[in-house]
Design a protein around this motif. Sequence first.
Motif, PDB file in Angstrom:
ATOM      1  N   LEU A   1      -8.466   6.687   1.270  1.00  0.00           N
ATOM      2  CA  LEU A   1      -8.071   5.361   0.804  1.00  0.00           C
ATOM      3  C   LEU A   1      -8.471   5.282  -0.665  1.00  0.00           C
ATOM      4  O   LEU A   1      -9.620   5.549  -1.015  1.00  0.00           O
ATOM      5  CB  LEU A   1      -8.761   4.257   1.603  1.00  0.00           C
ATOM      6  CG  LEU A   1      -8.375   2.818   1.236  1.00  0.00           C
ATOM      7  CD1 LEU A   1      -6.894   2.565   1.510  1.00  0.00           C
ATOM      8  CD2 LEU A   1      -9.234   1.807   1.994  1.00  0.00           C
TER       9      LEU A   1
ATOM     10  N   ILE B   1       0.862  -1.181   0.000  1.00  0.00           N
ATOM     11  CA  ILE B   1       0.000   0.000   0.000  1.00  0.00           C
ATOM     12  C   ILE B   1       0.900   1.233   0.000  1.00  0.00           C
ATOM     13  O   ILE B   1       1.722   1.413   0.905  1.00  0.00           O
ATOM     14  CB  ILE B   1      -0.917   0.032   1.243  1.00  0.00           C
ATOM     15  CG1 ILE B   1      -1.796  -1.220   1.282  1.00  0.00           C
ATOM     16  CG2 ILE B   1      -1.779   1.292   1.248  1.00  0.00           C
ATOM     17  CD1 ILE B   1      -2.587  -1.361   2.574  1.00  0.00           C
TER      18      ILE B   1
ATOM     19  N   TYR C   1      -8.986  -0.906   5.079  1.00  0.00           N
ATOM     20  CA  TYR C   1      -8.375  -1.950   4.257  1.00  0.00           C
ATOM     21  C   TYR C   1      -8.507  -3.330   4.905  1.00  0.00           C
ATOM     22  O   TYR C   1      -8.861  -4.311   4.229  1.00  0.00           O
ATOM     23  CB  TYR C   1      -6.903  -1.614   4.022  1.00  0.00           C
ATOM     24  CG  TYR C   1      -6.120  -2.701   3.312  1.00  0.00           C
ATOM     25  CD1 TYR C   1      -6.129  -2.788   1.928  1.00  0.00           C
ATOM     26  CD2 TYR C   1      -5.370  -3.635   4.037  1.00  0.00           C
ATOM     27  CE1 TYR C   1      -5.411  -3.791   1.271  1.00  0.00           C
ATOM     28  CE2 TYR C   1      -4.653  -4.632   3.399  1.00  0.00           C
ATOM     29  CZ  TYR C   1      -4.682  -4.704   2.015  1.00  0.00           C
ATOM     30  OH  TYR C   1      -3.963  -5.703   1.376  1.00  0.00           O
TER      31      TYR C   1
ATOM     32  N   PHE D   1      -3.812  -0.480  -3.745  1.00  0.00           N
ATOM     33  CA  PHE D   1      -4.366   0.494  -2.803  1.00  0.00           C
ATOM     34  C   PHE D   1      -3.313   1.554  -2.484  1.00  0.00           C
ATOM     35  O   PHE D   1      -2.107   1.296  -2.509  1.00  0.00           O
ATOM     36  CB  PHE D   1      -4.801  -0.185  -1.511  1.00  0.00           C
ATOM     37  CG  PHE D   1      -6.002  -1.070  -1.654  1.00  0.00           C
ATOM     38  CD1 PHE D   1      -7.269  -0.596  -1.349  1.00  0.00           C
ATOM     39  CD2 PHE D   1      -5.869  -2.382  -2.102  1.00  0.00           C
ATOM     40  CE1 PHE D   1      -8.383  -1.411  -1.480  1.00  0.00           C
ATOM     41  CE2 PHE D   1      -6.971  -3.203  -2.245  1.00  0.00           C
ATOM     42  CZ  PHE D   1      -8.241  -2.715  -1.926  1.00  0.00           C
TER      43      PHE D   1
ATOM     44  N   PRO E   1     -13.990  -2.430   2.497  1.00  0.00           N
ATOM     45  CA  PRO E   1     -13.755  -2.026   1.108  1.00  0.00           C
ATOM     46  C   PRO E   1     -15.052  -1.937   0.295  1.00  0.00           C
ATOM     47  O   PRO E   1     -15.260  -0.988  -0.460  1.00  0.00           O
ATOM     48  CB  PRO E   1     -12.822  -3.116   0.577  1.00  0.00           C
ATOM     49  CG  PRO E   1     -12.104  -3.609   1.803  1.00  0.00           C
ATOM     50  CD  PRO E   1     -13.132  -3.568   2.889  1.00  0.00           C
TER      51      PRO E   1
ATOM     52  N   ARG F   1      -8.350   3.101  -4.377  1.00  0.00           N
ATOM     53  CA  ARG F   1      -8.220   1.771  -4.971  1.00  0.00           C
ATOM     54  C   ARG F   1      -8.151   1.875  -6.483  1.00  0.00           C
ATOM     55  O   ARG F   1      -8.915   2.607  -7.120  1.00  0.00           O
ATOM     56  CB  ARG F   1      -9.412   0.890  -4.571  1.00  0.00           C
ATOM     57  CG  ARG F   1      -9.337  -0.539  -5.117  1.00  0.00           C
ATOM     58  CD  ARG F   1     -10.488  -1.387  -4.628  1.00  0.00           C
ATOM     59  NE  ARG F   1     -11.772  -0.914  -5.149  1.00  0.00           N
ATOM     60  CZ  ARG F   1     -12.952  -1.473  -4.863  1.00  0.00           C
ATOM     61  NH1 ARG F   1     -13.003  -2.490  -4.025  1.00  0.00           N
ATOM     62  NH2 ARG F   1     -14.057  -0.992  -5.388  1.00  0.00           N
TER      63      ARG F   1
END
Length: 283
Positions: A53, A37, A85, A60, A91, A55
């Motif tokens: 966050l 990440i 996460y 990520f 998510p 994606r």
Amino acid sequence: MIESKLRDAEQIAEKLVKDEGLSLPVDVLSLAASREITVVAKPASAQGVSGMLIRSGEQFAIAYATHIKSEGFQRFSVAHELGHYFLAGHPEAVFRNGEVHESRAGFASSDRYELEADHFAAGLLMPSHLFAAASGRYPDGLEAIRGLADECKTSLTASAIRYAELSEAAVAIIISRGSSVDYCFASSSMRGCKGYRHLKKDATVPRDSLTRGFNQNSKNVESAIEDGADSELNLWFHVDDEIPAYEEVIGLGEYGRTLTVITADIPADDDERDSEWSGPRFR
């Protein structure tokens, strides 16, 4: 049900700390890197949210706010996004409207997923088994909170909340602005006092309290001034008996709020425990 979900989030984080062999202060950047990440700092000019966050397919990334200079706040923001996460169902929930999720960490949201991520962050940065061991080096009250914040590299606010949740002492912490309470956390010993009435959001800060007068001067808050004075527990929580307490207050600077720590010496007969709480005790 919500209390159970919040405890589950903390326990998942604490298990992760144990499984990864992490110690204080928990290195959230290394943990993120171990899951590939990417973590980046947002420019200080970008305000409004504590973190994001992001994606892209199976990849990520986390972006965290820097307009608040506190290292503890920034670390908590990263840990909060890691909660989204790692926690099952997050998510799917946070990305239901797109591939970028914005958070406002810090126990200020009423959203279930945000609260769970906050509690995950608390469990990750301040796991109970390590936090409890460290707490034994300090006397109860603001000094303990300050010392624990330093060891965990967490903000005073997050450390105070965790301290109130886990401490065996009769202690409560209040975050306020002006004459209004933002929120309050109290230890099980404090909640066990006969007649105890919990302070709710938007409750009025007691007129005769040290905190009420302290908050009238904005410089106290901006300059992180601190003060302390003897008080009475029923001034804050309307307990049945006259129980002496000590009130400590400190301004939280650019956060614009005040942290108050109420510590009381509860007589043995009044030191009742909340039967629903089975968490660790400090002393």
